[in-house]
Structure formats: structure tokens, C-alpha cells
Design a protein around this motif. Structure first.
Motif, PDB file in Angstrom:
ATOM      1  N   VAL A  29      40.504  52.153  42.967  1.00  0.00           N
ATOM      2  CA  VAL A  29      39.653  51.866  44.126  1.00  0.00           C
ATOM      3  C   VAL A  29      39.452  50.368  44.279  1.00  0.00           C
ATOM      4  O   VAL A  29      39.523  49.813  45.390  1.00  0.00           O
ATOM      5  CB  VAL A  29      38.310  52.606  43.987  1.00  0.00           C
ATOM      6  CG1 VAL A  29      37.328  52.135  45.068  1.00  0.00           C
ATOM      7  CG2 VAL A  29      38.516  54.112  44.092  1.00  0.00           C
ATOM      8  N   LEU A  30      39.195  49.680  43.180  1.00  0.00           N
ATOM      9  CA  LEU A  30      39.013  48.218  43.239  1.00  0.00           C
ATOM     10  C   LEU A  30      40.280  47.522  43.709  1.00  0.00           C
ATOM     11  O   LEU A  30      40.217  46.554  44.488  1.00  0.00           O
ATOM     12  CB  LEU A  30      38.597  47.691  41.863  1.00  0.00           C
ATOM     13  CG  LEU A  30      37.140  47.925  41.461  1.00  0.00           C
ATOM     14  CD1 LEU A  30      36.902  47.461  40.031  1.00  0.00           C
ATOM     15  CD2 LEU A  30      36.204  47.165  42.406  1.00  0.00           C
ATOM     16  N   LEU A  31      41.424  47.984  43.247  1.00  0.00           N
ATOM     17  CA  LEU A  31      42.682  47.393  43.702  1.00  0.00           C
ATOM     18  C   LEU A  31      42.864  47.570  45.206  1.00  0.00           C
ATOM     19  O   LEU A  31      43.273  46.625  45.914  1.00  0.00           O
ATOM     20  CB  LEU A  31      43.855  48.030  42.943  1.00  0.00           C
ATOM     21  CG  LEU A  31      44.032  47.635  41.474  1.00  0.00           C
ATOM     22  CD1 LEU A  31      45.090  48.492  40.811  1.00  0.00           C
ATOM     23  CD2 LEU A  31      44.404  46.151  41.366  1.00  0.00           C
ATOM     24  N   VAL A  32      42.577  48.765  45.701  1.00  0.00           N
ATOM     25  CA  VAL A  32      42.730  49.028  47.131  1.00  0.00           C
ATOM     26  C   VAL A  32      41.762  48.175  47.939  1.00  0.00           C
ATOM     27  O   VAL A  32      42.132  47.567  48.967  1.00  0.00           O
ATOM     28  CB  VAL A  32      42.519  50.524  47.416  1.00  0.00           C
ATOM     29  CG1 VAL A  32      42.463  50.784  48.922  1.00  0.00           C
ATOM     30  CG2 VAL A  32      43.632  51.347  46.771  1.00  0.00           C
ATOM     31  N   LEU A  33      40.499  48.096  47.518  1.00  0.00           N
ATOM     32  CA  LEU A  33      39.505  47.314  48.251  1.00  0.00           C
ATOM     33  C   LEU A  33      39.850  45.829  48.240  1.00  0.00           C
ATOM     34  O   LEU A  33      39.694  45.134  49.263  1.00  0.00           O
ATOM     35  CB  LEU A  33      38.120  47.540  47.641  1.00  0.00           C
ATOM     36  CG  LEU A  33      37.527  48.953  47.830  1.00  0.00           C
ATOM     37  CD1 LEU A  33      36.191  49.055  47.115  1.00  0.00           C
ATOM     38  CD2 LEU A  33      37.382  49.276  49.313  1.00  0.00           C
ATOM     39  N   THR A  34      40.303  45.338  47.077  1.00  0.00           N
ATOM     40  CA  THR A  34      40.662  43.911  46.985  1.00  0.00           C
ATOM     41  C   THR A  34      41.857  43.598  47.881  1.00  0.00           C
ATOM     42  O   THR A  34      41.876  42.575  48.605  1.00  0.00           O
ATOM     43  CB  THR A  34      40.984  43.543  45.531  1.00  0.00           C
ATOM     44  OG1 THR A  34      39.853  43.837  44.710  1.00  0.00           O
ATOM     45  CG2 THR A  34      41.322  42.071  45.405  1.00  0.00           C
ATOM     46  N   ALA A  35      42.852  44.486  47.848  1.00  0.00           N
ATOM     47  CA  ALA A  35      44.025  44.260  48.706  1.00  0.00           C
ATOM     48  C   ALA A  35      43.644  44.335  50.179  1.00  0.00           C
ATOM     49  O   ALA A  35      44.116  43.526  51.006  1.00  0.00           O
ATOM     50  CB  ALA A  35      45.100  45.294  48.374  1.00  0.00           C
ATOM     51  N   ALA A  36      42.782  45.288  50.537  1.00  0.00           N
ATOM     52  CA  ALA A  36      42.358  45.416  51.940  1.00  0.00           C
ATOM     53  C   ALA A  36      41.573  44.197  52.384  1.00  0.00           C
ATOM     54  O   ALA A  36      41.716  43.736  53.535  1.00  0.00           O
ATOM     55  CB  ALA A  36      41.515  46.691  52.096  1.00  0.00           C
ATOM     56  N   ARG A  37      40.750  43.658  51.513  1.00  0.00           N
ATOM     57  CA  ARG A  37      39.961  42.479  51.882  1.00  0.00           C
ATOM     58  C   ARG A  37      40.864  41.276  52.118  1.00  0.00           C
ATOM     59  O   ARG A  37      40.674  40.510  53.066  1.00  0.00           O
ATOM     60  CB  ARG A  37      38.940  42.176  50.790  1.00  0.00           C
ATOM     61  CG  ARG A  37      38.094  40.929  51.059  1.00  0.00           C
ATOM     62  CD  ARG A  37      36.987  40.796  50.038  1.00  0.00           C
ATOM     63  NE  ARG A  37      36.257  39.566  50.195  1.00  0.00           N
ATOM     64  CZ  ARG A  37      35.351  39.315  51.127  1.00  0.00           C
ATOM     65  NH1 ARG A  37      35.063  40.259  52.027  1.00  0.00           N
ATOM     66  NH2 ARG A  37      34.731  38.165  51.184  1.00  0.00           N
ATOM     67  N   VAL A  38      41.856  41.125  51.204  1.00  0.00           N
ATOM     68  CA  VAL A  38      42.768  39.986  51.360  1.00  0.00           C
ATOM     69  C   VAL A  38      43.579  40.131  52.642  1.00  0.00           C
ATOM     70  O   VAL A  38      43.749  39.171  53.416  1.00  0.00           O
ATOM     71  CB  VAL A  38      43.698  39.879  50.136  1.00  0.00           C
ATOM     72  CG1 VAL A  38      44.786  38.825  50.381  1.00  0.00           C
ATOM     73  CG2 VAL A  38      42.896  39.535  48.900  1.00  0.00           C
ATOM     74  N   LEU A  39      44.122  41.324  52.900  1.00  0.00           N
ATOM     75  CA  LEU A  39      44.921  41.537  54.105  1.00  0.00           C
ATOM     76  C   LEU A  39      44.079  41.406  55.366  1.00  0.00           C
ATOM     77  O   LEU A  39      44.527  40.855  56.390  1.00  0.00           O
ATOM     78  CB  LEU A  39      45.581  42.921  54.057  1.00  0.00           C
ATOM     79  CG  LEU A  39      46.643  43.111  52.972  1.00  0.00           C
ATOM     80  CD1 LEU A  39      47.149  44.554  52.968  1.00  0.00           C
ATOM     81  CD2 LEU A  39      47.806  42.143  53.188  1.00  0.00           C
ATOM     82  N   GLY A  40      42.820  41.895  55.319  1.00  0.00           N
ATOM     83  CA  GLY A  40      41.953  41.780  56.483  1.00  0.00           C
ATOM     84  C   GLY A  40      41.591  40.341  56.773  1.00  0.00           C
ATOM     85  O   GLY A  40      41.511  39.931  57.940  1.00  0.00           O
ATOM     86  N   PHE A  41      41.380  39.567  55.712  1.00  0.00           N
ATOM     87  CA  PHE A  41      41.053  38.152  55.929  1.00  0.00           C
ATOM     88  C   PHE A  41      42.255  37.395  56.470  1.00  0.00           C
ATOM     89  O   PHE A  41      42.124  36.529  57.328  1.00  0.00           O
ATOM     90  CB  PHE A  41      40.575  37.538  54.610  1.00  0.00           C
ATOM     91  CG  PHE A  41      40.223  36.088  54.727  1.00  0.00           C
ATOM     92  CD1 PHE A  41      38.982  35.701  55.225  1.00  0.00           C
ATOM     93  CD2 PHE A  41      41.126  35.094  54.339  1.00  0.00           C
ATOM     94  CE1 PHE A  41      38.654  34.361  55.335  1.00  0.00           C
ATOM     95  CE2 PHE A  41      40.800  33.761  54.455  1.00  0.00           C
ATOM     96  CZ  PHE A  41      39.551  33.386  54.947  1.00  0.00           C
ATOM     97  N   ALA A  42      43.472  37.745  55.940  1.00  0.00           N
ATOM     98  CA  ALA A  42      44.676  37.037  56.406  1.00  0.00           C
ATOM     99  C   ALA A  42      44.983  37.353  57.867  1.00  0.00           C
ATOM    100  O   ALA A  42      45.543  36.526  58.593  1.00  0.00           O
ATOM    101  CB  ALA A  42      45.872  37.409  55.523  1.00  0.00           C
ATOM    102  N   GLY A  43      44.621  38.506  58.356  1.00  0.00           N
ATOM    103  CA  GLY A  43      44.919  38.878  59.741  1.00  0.00           C
ATOM    104  C   GLY A  43      43.850  38.473  60.726  1.00  0.00           C
ATOM    105  O   GLY A  43      43.954  38.802  61.916  1.00  0.00           O
ATOM    106  N   SER A  44      42.809  37.774  60.285  1.00  0.00           N
ATOM    107  CA  SER A  44      41.722  37.361  61.185  1.00  0.00           C
ATOM    108  C   SER A  44      41.751  35.855  61.374  1.00  0.00           C
ATOM    109  O   SER A  44      42.545  35.143  60.757  1.00  0.00           O
ATOM    110  CB  SER A  44      40.382  37.812  60.592  1.00  0.00           C
ATOM    111  OG  SER A  44      40.161  37.175  59.337  1.00  0.00           O
TER     112      SER A  44
END
Length: 302
Positions: A29-44
Motif C-alpha cells: 500500500v505504501l509503495l502504491v501511494l508513494t508512486a501515485a503521489r510522485v506521478l500525480g505531482f509530476a503531471g501537475s
């Protein structure tokens, strides 16, 4: 005041440890959340304040991931792990499967399975001073992991040394054999000797948290330098014992024969005839060869 150098026995206690499968799910779960946060920040298109907030919080996820990933360990069935913290014993985890503790806690695995040891052939003087060869088979296991790990330097070497000492002690405590069967001997009283050996081993190994489940002598013989002489002595004693039984039986049979002849009035025997009959019967009953009958055509006195 108590002496600080006095040995203090350790005692096994249960350790705190988490279910490894639950922690594995948390790690994913932590891996998924961390990856989602990084990808979400990169796309904004964040502003300066959002960049600072992202940089200040992005390290939390990876640190937690590293901490969780470093705490996993595996315990097989009939295996245990002693947990320690900065040199202090914190308990033993006996639950098999995937387990987890904080990564700064040490995990020392130890087997609690049954172990089988056959000792070397030892030369010992028995109770009568005769040199004999003796060896034993011992089934032992670790019953207290704390004592095995922390109360002795090497518990396996400790077991081997104590087995040798106990076997030597038992071998010197009893005679090898007793032809008259009046003493407890190593060769004839297996159950008693094995039970006493097990009791002595448990008393010796309790210091290391070891329990002996089963033991028994696997080799017992006279030493080669006296084996020939002792074999001849055993043969002579066996012959004497057999002769003794044979004579006792022959005397009983002769006595029964004379008694029945007298009671049934088959023949009147005076002392000389009685002695002759006893002599003949003893020769027939105790002789190693078949008796050859001799027909006396005259009188007994001729």
C-alpha cells in the motif's frame, strides 16, 4: 551483598512480533501511494509552496518503506527466533511463517527440532576394573532457547561433552556382566541403565536448556586387549553353570527314582545296591555321551 560474578540463568519468554503478511500488505500500500503521489505531482503544475511541501513530505514514504522492508524474517516449523535489542534479550518468537519486527532488533534463529547423536566408542573401566568399550545414542532438543543461546558458549559442543561424561560415568558405575545374575549389569539391565543415563543427561544439560527425549547404549564390549581372556572366562562360567544345573537335575531325578522304587516295592535295595544304582544313574544323566548298557550275567556281588 550478592557476588556480581555469580552465573544467572536465563529464561525464555515470548517476544513481540507482527504478522509478516499483514506488514507485507502495508508495504505494498505504501509503495502504491508513494508512486501515485510522485506521478500525480509530476503531471501537475504546482506552485512554489506546493513544491516545498512535496519535497518536505516525499521522504516519509520511502523511509517507511525501507523500515518495513528491513524487518521481515522467516521462521520454519520447529524453529524459533530469539529477539534482541542492543544486546538485551527481548523474547523468543516461535510462530512459524513470515514475521516482522523493527529492523534495529536482532533476530537469532535456533532450531528446536529433535537431534540424534551417536557418541564415539569410549574406553572405560567398569565397576570391577575391566576395560570396556561403550557408546550411546541420544535424542535431544532445545527446550529453552534463551538458555541455549545465552547461558553456554556453544550449546551443541556442550551437549557432546556432557554425553561423553555421562556415558563414562554410567560405564564405571556398573559391572559389564554378572554370571550369577545377582547384580545390575550393563549387559543385562538395558532398561534400567538407559533410564539412569537419560536422568543423568537431563540433569547435566538443564543448564543449557536442553531436554533428552530418549537414549540408549548402542555398543558394549570388552576392550580388545582382554576380550579373548574374558570370552574364555565367560565360556568357563557358562560351562560351570550348565554343569551345576545338570547335576542338580540329575540328583533330583535319582532321588525321585529311588523313592518310587521303594514306595512301590519294585526292588529291595541295600546300601551297596543303592550306591551302585545312584552311580549308574548319575553317569547316565550327567555323561556327555550316550550310555552303553552292560548286561551282568552273574550276581551284583561277583
Amino acid at each position: 551483598m550478592a557476588d556480581s560474578r555469580t552465573h544467572s540463568a536465563s529464561r525464555e519468554t515470548g517476544a513481540w512480533a507482527a504478522n509478516g503478511y499483514a506488514m507485507l500488505i502495508l508495504l505494498i500500500v505504501l509503495l502504491v501511494l508513494t508512486a501515485a503521489r510522485v506521478l500525480g505531482f509530476a503531471g501537475s503544475d504546482p506552485g512554489a509552496s506546493e513544491v516545498l511541501w512535496f519535497l518536505s513530505t516525499i521522504f516519509i514514504g520511502p523511509v517507511l518503506i525501507v523500515l518495513i522492508a528491513s524487518g521481515f524474517y522467516m521462521i520454519q516449523p520447529n524453529q524459533a527466533a530469539a529477539i534482541g535489542l542492543f544486546g538485551a534479550y527481548r523474547g523468543t518468537d516461535r510462530n512459524h511463517g513470515l514475521r516482522w519486527v523493527w529492523p534495529w532488533m536482532t533476530k537469532t534463529k535456533i532450531s528446536v527440532r529433535a537431534n540424534n547423536v551417536v557418541s564415539e566408542k569410549l574406553k572405560v573401566n567398569d565397576l570391577r576394573g575391566n576395560p570396556i568399550e561403550i557408546a550411546a545414542n541420544v535424542v535431544w532438543r532445545v527446550s529453552d532457547t534463551a538458555q541455549a543461546l545465552f547461558d553456554v558458549d556453544d550449546y551443541k559442543a556442550f551437549v557432546f561433552v556432557q554425553i561423553e561424561s555421562a556415558v563414562r560415568s554410567i560405564g564405571s558405575r556398573y559391572p559389564y556382566d554378572d554370571i550369577e545374575h545377582q547384580e545390575v549389569t550393563l549387559r543385562s539391565h538395558h532398561d534400567q541403565i538407559n533410564a539412569e543415563l537419560r536422568t543423568e543427561l537431563n540433569a547435566r544439560l538443564v543448564l543449557a536448556g536442553i531436554t533428552v527425549d530418549e537414549c540408549g547404549l548402542t555398543h558394549l564390549a570388552y576392550a580388545p586387549e582382554i576380550a579373548g581372556a574374558m570370552l574364555r572366562r565367560q565360556q568357563a562360567e557358562a560351562v560351570i553353570s550348565a554343569r551345576k544345573k545338570l547335576v542338580e537335575g540329575a540328583v533330583s531325578m535319582v532321588e525321585m527314582a529311588l523313592t518310587q522304587l521303594s514306595e512301590k516295592n519294585v526292588v529291595e535295595l541295600d546300601d551297596e545296591r543303592r550306591a551302585a544304582m545312584v552311580s549308574n544313574l548319575m553317569v547316565v544323566l550327567c555323561g556327555e555321551r550316550d550310555a552303553q548298557p552292560v548286561v551282568n550275567a552273574g550276581s551284583l556281588y561277583q
